[in-house]
Scaffold this active site. Structure first.
Site, short mmCIF file in Angstrom:
data_model
loop_
_atom_site.label_atom_id
_atom_site.label_comp_id
_atom_site.label_asym_id
_atom_site.label_seq_id
_atom_site.Cartn_x
_atom_site.Cartn_y
_atom_site.Cartn_z
N ARG A 102 32.35 39.60 12.26
CA ARG A 102 33.66 39.33 12.56
C ARG A 102 34.94 39.92 13.74
NH1 ARG A 102 33.91 36.08 8.14
NH2 ARG A 102 33.45 33.71 8.50
N LYS A 143 36.13 41.03 28.46
CA LYS A 143 35.30 40.27 28.05
C LYS A 143 34.00 40.19 27.72
CE LYS A 143 36.89 36.66 31.32
NZ LYS A 143 36.66 36.02 32.94
N GLU A 165 32.37 44.19 43.70
CA GLU A 165 34.08 44.12 43.10
C GLU A 165 34.74 44.40 43.12
OE1 GLU A 165 34.21 42.13 40.08
OE2 GLU A 165 32.02 40.87 40.36
N LYS A 189 42.18 45.92 37.18
CA LYS A 189 41.78 45.21 35.87
C LYS A 189 42.55 45.60 35.47
CE LYS A 189 37.97 43.01 33.73
NZ LYS A 189 36.30 42.34 33.34
N GLU A 203 42.61 35.30 29.52
CA GLU A 203 42.50 34.34 30.43
C GLU A 203 43.17 32.67 30.59
OE1 GLU A 203 38.79 34.50 33.70
OE2 GLU A 203 38.57 33.15 32.09
N ARG A 233 44.93 35.92 34.67
CA ARG A 233 43.45 36.58 34.54
C ARG A 233 42.56 35.96 35.23
NH1 ARG A 233 40.35 40.00 29.72
NH2 ARG A 233 38.47 40.16 30.60
N ASN A 273 38.38 36.34 39.45
CA ASN A 273 37.19 35.26 39.15
C ASN A 273 36.94 35.12 40.90
OD1 ASN A 273 36.13 35.03 36.71
ND2 ASN A 273 37.85 33.77 36.06
N HIS A 315 33.87 34.49 42.05
CA HIS A 315 33.37 33.74 41.37
C HIS A 315 32.66 32.47 40.70
CE1 HIS A 315 33.51 38.57 40.49
NE2 HIS A 315 33.07 38.08 39.15
N HIS A 330 28.99 32.09 40.48
CA HIS A 330 27.94 32.30 39.38
C HIS A 330 27.15 30.76 39.81
CE1 HIS A 330 31.17 33.98 36.52
NE2 HIS A 330 30.07 35.16 36.97
N HIS A 380 24.59 40.05 40.61
CA HIS A 380 25.48 39.78 40.47
C HIS A 380 26.45 40.26 41.73
CE1 HIS A 380 29.77 38.24 38.43
NE2 HIS A 380 29.64 39.66 38.77
#
Length: 354
Positions: free
Chosen positions: A115, A137, A179, A221, A231, A235, A239, A242, A246, A258
């Site tokens: 965990r 992330k 980015e 960032k 997010e 946040r 994206n 994206h 994506h 990417h």
């Protein structure tokens, strides 16, 4: 050396030749370290492992596939099994040495083992330094989409060794610029000014502006994730580009870089905002100009809309049947566009299609 603090929780160190400093950052009580690296970074992974051993830590280097092939449940399960066989406890550490796919994978394995155990990220690509390794992330891909399985797990530290960038193929370095340019559009227009002043230099790791571009993108960032780790609101602006990007990656089975997909996705988002009456045409043109100037793509093949739309409806920002996009009202003024009309979606797609 430049240090960017992420909300006071951890630091991003930007320096030349800092990869060997991992041992200085693992913390007290660490007896074991798993160093995850892609096949292409075996040499650096083994050097990091050796430096940890020199500091009295039982360190193990484990190679994983290159690129998106690393981000699978099967690879994660192999790493969990390794941690179990070697008795890793909550005071031990995982180290990710590689591009964004490896830092995503290493972070996810660390987040889920017992965990949560500490992770230190050593990104080796421009994309990894300015995006994937910063912010906590983590995730893996499934057949249904990219990063659909994951968790938020901030690293203990991030080491960005600028010397490593000299080993990158030019196409990979240029892809990472997407980015950085994204950070310019959503928050910091000085980034755009720097790129426009010397586009060719922006694509070289030895440029006089390399450190500033990387530092500014990381700062964007860091500031955003410090305010919104999970997010829930702010946040989402990270994206930008994206959702469509994506979708391209999924349709192409992750064979597209990417950054290239995100570059096209930013132009799509700009065209969508323009079609919705939110963004001026000259800002759309600036997207194309800046991205093209560094060699990034701004168009996509026609006739793929049905597949792309299906993929976008699996995006994490989608709510029920409502598509949601991050768009701009102007430079450094990102907003959410919820439920664009089919006509607006198609207009934007036609504008980027060839």
């Amino acid at each position: 050396m430049t240090v960017v603090s992420v909300g006071g929780d951890y630091d991003v160190v930007i320096e030349r030749g800092c990869s060997h400093r991992v041992a200085d950052l693992v913390g007290d009580g660490v007896q074991r370290a798993l160093v995850v690296h892609p096949a292409s970074m075996r040499s650096l992974g083994e050097k990091v492992t050796a430096s940890l051993r020199d500091n009295g830590i039982d360190a193990y280097a484990v190679g994983v596939p290159d690129a998106e092939d690393a981000k699978t449940a099967a690879i994660a399960a192999d790493l969990w099994a390794f941690l179990g066989r070697h008795g890793f406890t909550r005071t031990d550490v995982v180290v990710g040495v590689g591009g964004g796919t490896v830092t995503d994978l290493a972070g996810f394995v660390a987040a889920t083992w017992l965990r949560g155990v500490p992770v230190i990220q050593v990104p080796t690509t421009l994309l990894g330094m300015v995006d994937a390794a910063v912010g906590g992330k983590t995730g893996i891909n499934t057949a249904e989409g990219k990063n659909l399985v994951g968790s938020f797990h901030p690293p203990r530290a991030v080491l960005c060794d600028l010397d490593v960038l000299a080993t990158l193929p030019r196409a990979d370095y240029v892809a990472g610029m997407a980015e950085i340019i994204k950070a310019g559009f959503i928050v910091d227009p000085v980034i755009l000014d720097l790129v426009e002043a010397d586009p060719e230099g922006a694509t070289r790791p030895d440029s006089p502006h390399t450190l500033e571009l990387i530092e500014r993108a990381i700062q964007v960032k860091a500031d955003v994730v410090s305010e919104d780790l999970k997010e829930s609101s702010l946040r989402e602006i990270l994206n930008y580009g994206h959702t469509f990007g994506h979708a391209i990656e999924q349709v192409e089975r992750y064979q597209r870089r990417h950054g290239e997909a995100v570059a096209i996705g930013m132009v799509y988002a700009a065209e969508l905002a323009c079609a919705a009456g939110v963004l001026a045409r000259d800002v759309v043109a600036r997207h194309r100009d800046v991205l093209t100037s560094v060699g990034l793509p701004t168009t996509y093949e026609a006739g793929r809309w049905a597949d792309l739309e299906t993929a976008m409806r699996r995006d994490k920002k989608t709510r029920g049947s409502l598509l949601r996009f991050v768009v701009l009202e102007d430079i450094a003024r990102p907003v959410r566009l919820e439920g664009p009309t089919p006509e607006q979606l198609h207009t934007a797609y036609n504008a980027v299609s060839v």
